[in-house]
Design an enzyme around this catalytic site. Structure first.
Site, PDB file in Angstrom:
ATOM      1  N   ASP A  67       0.810  -1.224   0.000  1.00  0.00           N
ATOM      2  CA  ASP A  67       0.000   0.000   0.000  1.00  0.00           C
ATOM      3  C   ASP A  67       0.841   1.271   0.000  1.00  0.00           C
ATOM      4  O   ASP A  67       2.065   1.219   0.192  1.00  0.00           O
ATOM      5  CB  ASP A  67      -0.954  -0.006   1.215  1.00  0.00           C
ATOM      6  CG  ASP A  67      -0.263  -0.466   2.494  1.00  0.00           C
ATOM      7  OD1 ASP A  67       0.985  -0.392   2.559  1.00  0.00           O
ATOM      8  OD2 ASP A  67      -0.945  -0.912   3.419  1.00  0.00           O
ATOM      9  N   HIS A 141      -6.677  -5.242  10.257  1.00  0.00           N
ATOM     10  CA  HIS A 141      -6.470  -4.976   8.827  1.00  0.00           C
ATOM     11  C   HIS A 141      -5.216  -5.653   8.303  1.00  0.00           C
ATOM     12  O   HIS A 141      -4.273  -5.917   9.040  1.00  0.00           O
ATOM     13  CB  HIS A 141      -6.499  -3.467   8.511  1.00  0.00           C
ATOM     14  CG  HIS A 141      -5.289  -2.690   8.918  1.00  0.00           C
ATOM     15  ND1 HIS A 141      -5.293  -1.318   9.052  1.00  0.00           N
ATOM     16  CD2 HIS A 141      -4.019  -3.062   9.219  1.00  0.00           C
ATOM     17  CE1 HIS A 141      -4.095  -0.896   9.397  1.00  0.00           C
ATOM     18  NE2 HIS A 141      -3.309  -1.932   9.503  1.00  0.00           N
TER      19      HIS A 141
HETATM   20  P1  PGA Z   1       2.764  -2.260  12.679  1.00  0.00           P
HETATM   21  O1  PGA Z   1       1.592  -2.180  11.607  1.00  0.00           O
HETATM   22  O2  PGA Z   1       3.727  -3.314  12.188  1.00  0.00           O
HETATM   23  O3  PGA Z   1       3.356  -0.906  12.689  1.00  0.00           O
HETATM   24  O4  PGA Z   1       2.144  -2.644  13.982  1.00  0.00           O
HETATM   25  C1  PGA Z   1       1.024  -3.338  11.128  1.00  0.00           C
HETATM   26  C2  PGA Z   1      -0.126  -3.006  10.209  1.00  0.00           C
HETATM   27  O5  PGA Z   1      -0.843  -2.018  10.462  1.00  0.00           O
HETATM   28  O6  PGA Z   1      -0.319  -3.748   9.234  1.00  0.00           O
END
Ligand code: PGA
Length: 266
Positions: A67, A141
């Site tokens: 993304d 998500h």
């Molecule tokens: P993070 O994010 O590794 O910073 O916890 C994971 C995500 O939102 O997919």
């Protein structure tokens, strides 16, 4: 789902690096799906170390990131392109022209839709993704597929949920523009990868991890879609695994898998 529980976050990074190295070393034109966020940083550090130790080369690798924020330039400090350059691409021998992060600088919906279609077409042209690395959000998500995302969704514009905006606030300076929209691979796109590897570490992820693995298939937890994938591996540290009801069963499965591998089934 193959659920692997390891003691510490560092072990999760090493395990994921082994899987990436395996794909890179076993294919002529490996195609990796990559993720941003705090969790994969340790994995990227490990891949850089292995590249420097001449254990892996990314010369033939093609990559696709999950993304990108809409409306900020590639060169912006908080863009996911910048993140990938800083944490991985600038330190290994991958050709930048082989790295794909969704192009989302425009704020024009038509341009963005075309960009999403082109991104999907590039994945097809590359022969599909061999291994997709994923993190999981506090709200379940994957990529920026927020709760209620369709399990068949493709790369598209997505509005971030309030919880995601809050969780990512820490990366933006006070008063700095923080995008609320992103271009993200869809859940359907992710499910088309030949293998997926989701990594999660820390206590804060325990609830989302539980719902993903042991909850029902539900668009309210986008990561639960991985239950539909034939070769989904979930690698957790003890903290992220702490709320799983069947934790001991997953450990037992891994023990049996190991015994089978060693020709020593009991
Ligand atoms: P993070 O994010 O590794 O910073 O916890 C994971 C995500 O939102 O997919």
């Amino acid at each position: 789902m193959q659920v692997i529980i390891l003691p510490l976050a560092h072990d999760v990074a090493l395990y994921a690096a082994d899987r990436v190295a395996e794909v890179i070393n076993s294919k002529t034109n490996p195609v990796l799906g990559l993720a941003t966020g705090s969790t994969p940083i340790a994995l990227y550090d490990e891949l850089v170390a292995r590249y420097q130790a001449k254990q892996v080369s990314f010369r033939q690798t093609i990559s696709f990131n999950l993304d990108e924020y809409i409306g900020i330039a590639d060169s912006h400090a908080q863009s996911y392109r910048t993140f990938m350059n800083q944490h991985l691409f600038d330190h290994i021998d991958i050709a930048k022209s082989n790295t794909h992060v969704p192009l989302a600088e425009s704020k024009d919906a038509i341009v963005l839709k075309k960009s999403a279609q082109d991104f999907e077409a590039s994945i097809q042209q590359a022969g599909g993704i061999d291994l997709q690395i994923l993190g999981i959000g506090l709200n379940g998500h994957i990529g920026f597929n927020e709760p209620t995302s369709s399990f068949t969704s493709r790369t598209r514009i997505k509005t971030l949920s309030e919880s995601t905006v809050i969780a990512n606030k820490r990366f933006f300076k006070d008063g700095e523009y923080q995008p609320h929209l992103a271009l993200t691979m869809g859940i359907g796109t992710i499910l088309n990868s030949r293998a997926v590897l989701l990594i999660a570490t820390g206590k804060a992820k325990a609830e989302a991890v539980k719902v993903m693995i042991e909850g029902p298939l539900s668009a309210m937890c986008p990561a639960s879609a991985l239950q539909l994938h034939e070769t989904a591996t979930i690698v957790l540290d003890e903290e992220a695994a702490s709320m799983l009801a069947l934790k001991e069963y997953y450990r037992w499965c891994e023990q049996k898998r190991q015994q089978l591998h060693e020709g020593n089934v009991r």
